[in-house]
Design a protein around this motif. Structure first.
Motif, PDB file in Angstrom:
ATOM      1  N   ILE A 154       1.059  -1.205   0.056  1.00  0.00           N
ATOM      2  CA  ILE A 154      -0.086   0.049   0.016  1.00  0.00           C
ATOM      3  C   ILE A 154       0.908   1.292   0.005  1.00  0.00           C
ATOM      4  N   PHE A 155       2.096   1.150   0.716  1.00  0.00           N
ATOM      5  CA  PHE A 155       2.823   2.629   0.884  1.00  0.00           C
ATOM      6  C   PHE A 155       4.028   2.292  -0.478  1.00  0.00           C
ATOM      7  N   SER A 156       3.707   1.612  -1.264  1.00  0.00           N
ATOM      8  CA  SER A 156       4.551   1.702  -2.573  1.00  0.00           C
ATOM      9  C   SER A 156       5.741   1.060  -2.212  1.00  0.00           C
ATOM     10  N   MET A 174       2.627  10.216   8.306  1.00  0.00           N
ATOM     11  CA  MET A 174       1.048   9.937   8.149  1.00  0.00           C
ATOM     12  C   MET A 174       0.535  10.894   7.377  1.00  0.00           C
ATOM     13  N   PHE A 175       1.117  11.942   6.932  1.00  0.00           N
ATOM     14  CA  PHE A 175       0.374  12.776   6.017  1.00  0.00           C
ATOM     15  C   PHE A 175       0.570  12.412   4.588  1.00  0.00           C
ATOM     16  N   LYS A 233      -1.824  10.116   0.269  1.00  0.00           N
ATOM     17  CA  LYS A 233      -1.236   9.926  -1.084  1.00  0.00           C
ATOM     18  C   LYS A 233      -1.055   8.493  -1.423  1.00  0.00           C
ATOM     19  N   HIS A 234      -0.472   7.718  -0.720  1.00  0.00           N
ATOM     20  CA  HIS A 234      -0.387   6.287  -1.065  1.00  0.00           C
ATOM     21  C   HIS A 234      -1.700   5.506  -1.023  1.00  0.00           C
ATOM     22  N   HIS A 279      -5.011   3.177  -4.042  1.00  0.00           N
ATOM     23  CA  HIS A 279      -5.619   1.967  -3.982  1.00  0.00           C
ATOM     24  C   HIS A 279      -7.157   2.003  -3.831  1.00  0.00           C
ATOM     25  N   LEU A 280      -7.689   3.242  -4.269  1.00  0.00           N
ATOM     26  CA  LEU A 280      -9.153   3.495  -4.162  1.00  0.00           C
ATOM     27  C   LEU A 280      -9.496   3.978  -5.476  1.00  0.00           C
TER      28      LEU A 280
END
Length: 129
Positions: A108-110, A117-118, A122-123, A127-128
């Motif tokens: 998910i976090f590439s 957390m900010f 973006k990541h 996925h949405l």
């Protein structure tokens, strides 16, 4: 010629009103109290379903392992992601703004091992759909 000073008449004390007030208070205490009318509970503003922040998104397979595979608003996805992060103690102990990725979060976090957390939003948007 000397003027004579008038003697002031003694003022009467206003103690006569006190018994009336005491009688009124006693009458109020003795009378049965009426139940206060209940206010209607405020309805929670949910907004229009499927519009704006409530727009449901389909989640990717990698994200679906964490938050579930059904379509849900972005806000719900973020809430469930934070529940997962806190349950698995993935926040960095020194800097709470950083999230340490485990095996499920790395895709998910590439592929990054640690994300702010900010940056998470973006990541997450990748996925949405």
């Amino acid at each position: 010629m000397a003027k004579k000073a008038k003697k002031a008449a003694p003022k009467k004390a206003a103690k006569k009103a006190a018994p009336k007030k005491a009688a009124k208070k006693a009458a109020k205490k003795a009378a049965p109290k009426k139940a206060a009318p209940k206010k209607a509970a405020k309805k929670k503003r949910t907004g229009t379903p499927g519009v704006g922040l409530n727009k449901p998104y389909n989640v990717s397979a990698a994200l679906g392992e964490i938050v579930g595979n059904k379509a849900m608003p972005r806000t719900e996805v973020v809430k469930k992601l934070w529940v997962y992060i806190k349950a698995n103690k993935l926040q960095d102990s020194k800097n709470k703004r950083m999230i340490n990725a485990d095996a499920k979060l790395k895709p998910i976090f590439s592929g990054k091992g640690q994300v702010s957390m900010f940056e998470m939003g973006k990541h997450l948007s990748k996925h949405l759909s």
